[in-house]
Scaffold this motif. Sequence first.
Motif, PDB file in Angstrom:
ATOM      1  N   GLY A 106       0.864  -1.183   0.000  1.00  0.00           N
ATOM      2  CA  GLY A 106       0.000   0.000   0.000  1.00  0.00           C
ATOM      3  C   GLY A 106       0.891   1.219   0.000  1.00  0.00           C
ATOM      4  N   SER A 107       0.288   2.394  -0.203  1.00  0.00           N
ATOM      5  CA  SER A 107       1.103   3.607  -0.270  1.00  0.00           C
ATOM      6  C   SER A 107       1.801   3.896   1.059  1.00  0.00           C
ATOM      7  N   LYS A 108       1.183   3.500   2.172  1.00  0.00           N
ATOM      8  CA  LYS A 108       1.813   3.753   3.478  1.00  0.00           C
ATOM      9  C   LYS A 108       3.170   3.062   3.566  1.00  0.00           C
ATOM     10  N   GLU A 109       3.277   1.850   3.030  1.00  0.00           N
ATOM     11  CA  GLU A 109       4.556   1.144   3.051  1.00  0.00           C
ATOM     12  C   GLU A 109       5.612   1.915   2.267  1.00  0.00           C
ATOM     13  N   GLY A 110       5.227   2.417   1.100  1.00  0.00           N
ATOM     14  CA  GLY A 110       6.178   3.179   0.301  1.00  0.00           C
ATOM     15  C   GLY A 110       6.608   4.458   0.978  1.00  0.00           C
ATOM     16  N   ILE A 111       5.643   5.172   1.570  1.00  0.00           N
ATOM     17  CA  ILE A 111       5.948   6.431   2.257  1.00  0.00           C
ATOM     18  C   ILE A 111       6.912   6.193   3.415  1.00  0.00           C
ATOM     19  N   ALA A 112       6.681   5.132   4.178  1.00  0.00           N
ATOM     20  CA  ALA A 112       7.545   4.842   5.325  1.00  0.00           C
ATOM     21  C   ALA A 112       8.929   4.382   4.886  1.00  0.00           C
ATOM     22  N   ASN A 113       8.976   3.495   3.903  1.00  0.00           N
ATOM     23  CA  ASN A 113      10.256   2.885   3.554  1.00  0.00           C
ATOM     24  C   ASN A 113      11.151   3.780   2.707  1.00  0.00           C
ATOM     25  N   ALA A 121      11.854   6.775   3.364  1.00  0.00           N
ATOM     26  CA  ALA A 121      12.691   7.460   4.348  1.00  0.00           C
ATOM     27  C   ALA A 121      13.709   6.504   4.962  1.00  0.00           C
ATOM     28  N   ARG A 122      13.316   5.249   5.175  1.00  0.00           N
ATOM     29  CA  ARG A 122      14.284   4.272   5.698  1.00  0.00           C
ATOM     30  C   ARG A 122      15.497   4.187   4.767  1.00  0.00           C
ATOM     31  N   ALA A 123      15.235   4.324   3.473  1.00  0.00           N
ATOM     32  CA  ALA A 123      16.305   4.154   2.499  1.00  0.00           C
ATOM     33  C   ALA A 123      17.228   5.369   2.400  1.00  0.00           C
ATOM     34  N   TYR A 178       3.713  10.853   6.969  1.00  0.00           N
ATOM     35  CA  TYR A 178       4.863  11.613   6.479  1.00  0.00           C
ATOM     36  C   TYR A 178       5.804  11.962   7.629  1.00  0.00           C
ATOM     37  N   ALA A 179       5.247  12.507   8.690  1.00  0.00           N
ATOM     38  CA  ALA A 179       6.065  12.942   9.821  1.00  0.00           C
ATOM     39  C   ALA A 179       6.385  11.804  10.776  1.00  0.00           C
ATOM     40  N   ASN A 180       5.429  10.909  10.987  1.00  0.00           N
ATOM     41  CA  ASN A 180       5.593   9.894  12.025  1.00  0.00           C
ATOM     42  C   ASN A 180       6.300   8.635  11.516  1.00  0.00           C
ATOM     43  N   GLY A 181       5.565   7.814  10.781  1.00  0.00           N
ATOM     44  CA  GLY A 181       6.117   6.537  10.338  1.00  0.00           C
ATOM     45  C   GLY A 181       7.294   6.684   9.409  1.00  0.00           C
ATOM     46  N   SER A 182       7.348   7.777   8.676  1.00  0.00           N
ATOM     47  CA  SER A 182       8.453   7.982   7.742  1.00  0.00           C
ATOM     48  C   SER A 182       9.618   8.706   8.398  1.00  0.00           C
ATOM     49  N   THR A 183       9.388   9.925   8.864  1.00  0.00           N
ATOM     50  CA  THR A 183      10.490  10.768   9.331  1.00  0.00           C
ATOM     51  C   THR A 183      10.971  10.403  10.730  1.00  0.00           C
ATOM     52  N   ILE A 184      10.084  10.442  11.712  1.00  0.00           N
ATOM     53  CA  ILE A 184      10.499  10.237  13.103  1.00  0.00           C
ATOM     54  C   ILE A 184      11.055   8.836  13.304  1.00  0.00           C
ATOM     55  N   LEU A 185      10.408   7.824  12.707  1.00  0.00           N
ATOM     56  CA  LEU A 185      10.894   6.456  12.895  1.00  0.00           C
ATOM     57  C   LEU A 185      12.170   6.184  12.101  1.00  0.00           C
ATOM     58  N   SER A 186      12.609   7.144  11.310  1.00  0.00           N
ATOM     59  CA  SER A 186      13.924   7.054  10.657  1.00  0.00           C
ATOM     60  C   SER A 186      14.935   7.964  11.351  1.00  0.00           C
ATOM     61  N   ASP A 187      14.571   8.446  12.540  1.00  0.00           N
ATOM     62  CA  ASP A 187      15.427   9.345  13.331  1.00  0.00           C
ATOM     63  C   ASP A 187      15.673  10.677  12.636  1.00  0.00           C
ATOM     64  N   GLY A 188      14.754  11.051  11.742  1.00  0.00           N
ATOM     65  CA  GLY A 188      14.830  12.364  11.119  1.00  0.00           C
ATOM     66  C   GLY A 188      14.018  13.380  11.891  1.00  0.00           C
ATOM     67  N   ALA A 203      17.799  20.114   5.062  1.00  0.00           N
ATOM     68  CA  ALA A 203      16.685  19.289   4.594  1.00  0.00           C
ATOM     69  C   ALA A 203      17.144  18.365   3.473  1.00  0.00           C
ATOM     70  N   LYS A 204      16.597  17.165   3.455  1.00  0.00           N
ATOM     71  CA  LYS A 204      16.996  16.158   2.475  1.00  0.00           C
ATOM     72  C   LYS A 204      15.825  15.674   1.633  1.00  0.00           C
ATOM     73  N   MET A 205      14.618  15.806   2.152  1.00  0.00           N
ATOM     74  CA  MET A 205      13.439  15.226   1.505  1.00  0.00           C
ATOM     75  C   MET A 205      12.255  16.146   1.727  1.00  0.00           C
ATOM     76  N   MET A 206      11.301  16.106   0.785  1.00  0.00           N
ATOM     77  CA  MET A 206      10.069  16.884   0.923  1.00  0.00           C
ATOM     78  C   MET A 206       8.893  16.044   0.446  1.00  0.00           C
ATOM     79  N   PHE A 207       7.822  16.047   1.229  1.00  0.00           N
ATOM     80  CA  PHE A 207       6.587  15.369   0.854  1.00  0.00           C
ATOM     81  C   PHE A 207       5.574  16.383   0.334  1.00  0.00           C
ATOM     82  N   LEU A 208       4.903  16.032  -0.758  1.00  0.00           N
ATOM     83  CA  LEU A 208       3.763  16.789  -1.258  1.00  0.00           C
ATOM     84  C   LEU A 208       2.663  15.819  -1.659  1.00  0.00           C
TER      85      LEU A 208
END
Length: 219
Positions: free
Chosen positions: A101-108, A110-112, A130-140, A165-170
């Motif tokens: 699902g898109s949530k997996e892509g959004i989270a992973n 950032a992991r990469a 965007y902020a939680n599962g992706s950024t914060i859980l990647s220590d960003g 900054a390294k990444m931006m979500f829209l």
Amino acid sequence: MTFEFAERIKRLPPYLFAELEKLTREKRCCGVDLISLSVGDPDLPPPAFFVESLKEEVANLKNHNYSFSQGEPDFRAAVTAWCKKRFNVDLQHEQVVALLGSKEGIANVARAFIDPGDRVLVPDPAYPVYANGSTILSDGTAVSMPLLEENGFKPDFGSTDTEGAKMMFLNYPNNPTATTVDKAFLKEAVDFAVDNNLMLCYDNAYSEITYDGYTAPAS
């Protein structure tokens, strides 16, 4: 024995949809007849031919093995064909990855790419992942880009702090504001990302849910 959560877990705010589910349960337990608008579950069954096709494929023994990690070749070919037809974008099959699902892509994504301390530009308000599962859980570190009514619910790139900054979500058509944009804005966003060496992650989940003659442009 007791164990402490990792610091990155402690940094997570309450998950919005879980809080909405809690409120929904509480209201229903009190006898309130309500319509839940939380995660947007469909209230209609899928078309019958979808269900019948799924039944047929489940019964096919060739489908009882693991698929390729990037997705089956015929699926990836269908995705590239759709992108060409819909957006006039040429993709190679190797550029397509199947997700749960898109949530997996959004989270992973950032992991990469996100290392501890990297800053990620996140629209506000926005899909919490965007902020939680992706950024914060990647220590960003999530950096808010306010979506204000006076700016058409679009970020003001001119006042956005991109230092570190390294990444931006829209995300347009936008969740939760329902705002739509044109190609001129998308070009502005791409130029901003290029000028500031940002990876632009464009969550195009709602490109086919548009009304009143509007068609979402290519990302």
